[in-house]
Scaffold this active site. Structure first.
Site, PDB file in Angstrom:
ATOM      1  N   GLN A  40      36.211  33.300  43.329  1.00 22.61           N
ATOM      2  CA  GLN A  40      35.670  34.513  43.667  1.00 22.61           C
ATOM      3  C   GLN A  40      36.042  35.354  43.232  1.00 22.61           C
ATOM      4  OE1 GLN A  40      33.326  34.058  47.713  1.00 22.61           O
ATOM      5  NE2 GLN A  40      34.931  32.370  48.370  1.00 22.61           N
ATOM      6  N   HIS A  66      32.031  34.886  39.642  1.00 21.62           N
ATOM      7  CA  HIS A  66      31.335  36.217  40.004  1.00 21.62           C
ATOM      8  C   HIS A  66      32.173  37.129  38.421  1.00 21.62           C
ATOM      9  CE1 HIS A  66      31.188  35.584  44.229  1.00 21.62           C
ATOM     10  NE2 HIS A  66      30.864  35.489  43.998  1.00 21.62           N
ATOM     11  N   CYS A  81      26.374  48.608  19.637  1.00 21.41           N
ATOM     12  CA  CYS A  81      24.405  49.366  19.334  1.00 21.41           C
ATOM     13  C   CYS A  81      25.078  50.999  19.919  1.00 21.41           C
ATOM     14  CB  CYS A  81      23.760  48.997  20.094  1.00 21.41           C
ATOM     15  SG  CYS A  81      23.951  48.619  21.791  1.00 21.41           S
TER      16      CYS A  81
HETATM   17  P1  OAD Z   1      36.334  38.952  51.512  1.00 19.45           P
HETATM   18  O1  OAD Z   1      37.477  40.316  51.288  1.00 19.45           O
HETATM   19  O2  OAD Z   1      35.367  38.921  52.225  1.00 19.45           O
HETATM   20  O3  OAD Z   1      37.562  38.438  52.316  1.00 19.45           O
HETATM   21  C1  OAD Z   1      38.879  37.986  52.414  1.00 19.45           C
HETATM   22  C2  OAD Z   1      39.356  37.205  52.728  1.00 19.45           C
HETATM   23  O4  OAD Z   1      40.843  36.251  52.949  1.00 19.45           O
HETATM   24  C3  OAD Z   1      39.519  37.276  54.485  1.00 19.45           C
HETATM   25  O5  OAD Z   1      39.578  35.743  55.481  1.00 19.45           O
HETATM   26  C4  OAD Z   1      41.054  37.670  54.572  1.00 19.45           C
HETATM   27  O6  OAD Z   1      41.129  37.198  56.362  1.00 19.45           O
HETATM   28  C5  OAD Z   1      41.907  36.594  53.899  1.00 19.45           C
HETATM   29  N1  OAD Z   1      42.854  37.175  53.477  1.00 19.45           N
HETATM   30  C6  OAD Z   1      43.360  38.406  53.487  1.00 19.45           C
HETATM   31  N2  OAD Z   1      44.708  38.416  53.210  1.00 19.45           N
HETATM   32  C7  OAD Z   1      45.093  37.081  52.982  1.00 19.45           C
HETATM   33  C8  OAD Z   1      46.083  36.217  52.726  1.00 19.45           C
HETATM   34  N3  OAD Z   1      47.296  37.041  51.908  1.00 19.45           N
HETATM   35  N4  OAD Z   1      45.986  35.142  52.138  1.00 19.45           N
HETATM   36  C9  OAD Z   1      44.983  34.619  52.956  1.00 19.45           C
HETATM   37  N5  OAD Z   1      43.757  34.766  52.612  1.00 19.45           N
HETATM   38  C10 OAD Z   1      43.812  36.024  53.305  1.00 19.45           C
HETATM   39  O7  OAD Z   1      36.525  38.390  50.094  1.00 19.45           O
HETATM   40  P2  OAD Z   1      35.686  37.121  49.505  1.00 19.45           P
HETATM   41  O8  OAD Z   1      35.652  36.238  50.634  1.00 19.45           O
HETATM   42  O9  OAD Z   1      36.477  36.687  48.233  1.00 19.45           O
HETATM   43  O10 OAD Z   1      31.574  39.957  45.628  1.00 19.45           O
HETATM   44  O11 OAD Z   1      33.926  37.967  49.598  1.00 19.45           O
HETATM   45  C11 OAD Z   1      33.852  37.308  48.518  1.00 19.45           C
HETATM   46  C12 OAD Z   1      32.716  38.397  47.272  1.00 19.45           C
HETATM   47  O12 OAD Z   1      32.426  39.635  48.173  1.00 19.45           O
HETATM   48  C13 OAD Z   1      33.564  38.913  46.797  1.00 19.45           C
HETATM   49  O13 OAD Z   1      33.799  37.746  45.835  1.00 19.45           O
HETATM   50  C14 OAD Z   1      33.358  39.901  46.192  1.00 19.45           C
HETATM   51  C15 OAD Z   1      32.524  40.194  47.276  1.00 19.45           C
HETATM   52  O14 OAD Z   1      31.365  41.266  48.198  1.00 19.45           O
HETATM   53  C16 OAD Z   1      31.242  39.992  44.229  1.00 19.45           C
HETATM   54  O15 OAD Z   1      32.299  41.198  43.333  1.00 19.45           O
HETATM   55  C17 OAD Z   1      30.156  39.754  43.848  1.00 19.45           C
END
Ligand code: OAD
Length: 244
Positions: free
Chosen positions: A105, A123, A155
């Site tokens: 993502q 994304h 453009c």
């Molecule tokens: P989030 O910010 O929602 O979640 C991040 C996750 O990473 C959380 O569950 C944390 O607990 C975990 N985390 C933090 N530190 C970590 C580490 N060192 N190792 C492993 N895990 C860790 O991010 P996403 O789930 O990626 O979309 O969010 C999904 C989408 O929402 C993104 O791609 C973006 C956002 O809005 C778009 O931009 C379209």
């Protein structure tokens, strides 16, 4: 440290698998210094990602949206892959005779920089721009930009980040291919995602419901925790090198 039993169980599953899928989220890049979206440091000037990463926000104030992306782009440019990214690239190499695919993502490009090749950036990529008029795609758009929004080199119309925003639809072909791959996977690693965005969660659930052995790595619980076989509480940069 993981217990030898857990390490052994996961290693055995990796060895026995025929098709491996990986889904990553912002957490995998946290140890590279890139803030996650939700949680500490996930806000910018009191805006949430959901308020800036939308077509409406861009229509209202394209400069503000670009300023947010410039801030994120400058962080991504300085960041390097961490041991978690490197372990995943290594897993791909070790399993070159098997079907393997990484779905991320993240838009930061760190998986590719770490050497991952079989990769879908669900994304998009933060260093790519797209013209709002002629749809020209400009890769390797460097930061800082001198004009916001940057003009299209073809453009001169304003460009936008070539990123999937909230309220926009995923490329249907990419989605179809991803679903097909996940349904046929017998192992899935779900790393660093809170599971708040519907489509990536759906993709992971496709693999789990089709019977894939599922391992989650996250310091906190996610919406997927209750669905997986093993949920490892910890940082991916510390856990992944222990199991790969
Ligand atoms: P989030 O910010 O929602 O979640 C991040 C996750 O990473 C959380 O569950 C944390 O607990 C975990 N985390 C933090 N530190 C970590 C580490 N060192 N190792 C492993 N895990 C860790 O991010 P996403 O789930 O990626 O979309 O969010 C999904 C989408 O929402 C993104 O791609 C973006 C956002 O809005 C778009 O931009 C379209």
């Amino acid at each position: 440290m993981l217990s030898p039993d857990i390490k052994n169980e996961i290693s055995q599953k990796i060895i026995a698998s025929r098709q491996i899928a990986i889904l990553t989220g912002a957490g995998i890049s946290a140890e590279s210094g890139i803030p996650t979206f939700r949680g500490n440091g996930g806000h910018w000037k009191n805006f949430r990602a959901e308020e800036l990463a939308t077509p409406d926000a861009f229509r209202r104030d394209p400069k503000l949206v670009w300023e947010w992306y410039e801030m994120r782009r400058s962080i991504c440019k300085k960041s390097l892959p961490n041991p978690g990214h490197i372990a995943i690239a290594e897993l791909e190499k070790q399993n070159s005779s098997k079907k393997f695919h990484l779905f991320t993502q993240n838009v930061d490009g760190l998986h590719r920089q770490a050497g991952s090749k079989k990769l879908t950036e669900l994304h998009g990529n933060i260093f790519t721009g797209r013209c709002t008029k002629c749809n020209h795609i400009e890769e390797n758009l460097d930061t800082p930009l001198s004009t916001l929004p940057p003009p299209c080199p073809q453009c001169s119309s304003p460009m936008r980040p070539h990123i999937l925003w909230f309220g926009e639809t995923y490329d249907p072909k990419m989605l179809e291919n991803s679903i097909e791959f996940l349904r046929n996977s017998d192992l899935i690693l779900i790393i660093g995602t809170s599971g708040q965005v519907t489509v990536p969660v759906y993709l992971a659930q496709e693999a789990i419901q089709a019977g894939a052995f599922s391992v989650e790595i996250n310091p906190e619980e996610s919406t997927l925790t209750s669905s997986v076989d093993i949920s490892l509480r910890g940082k991916s940069g510390e856990i992944l090198p222990q199991i790969i």
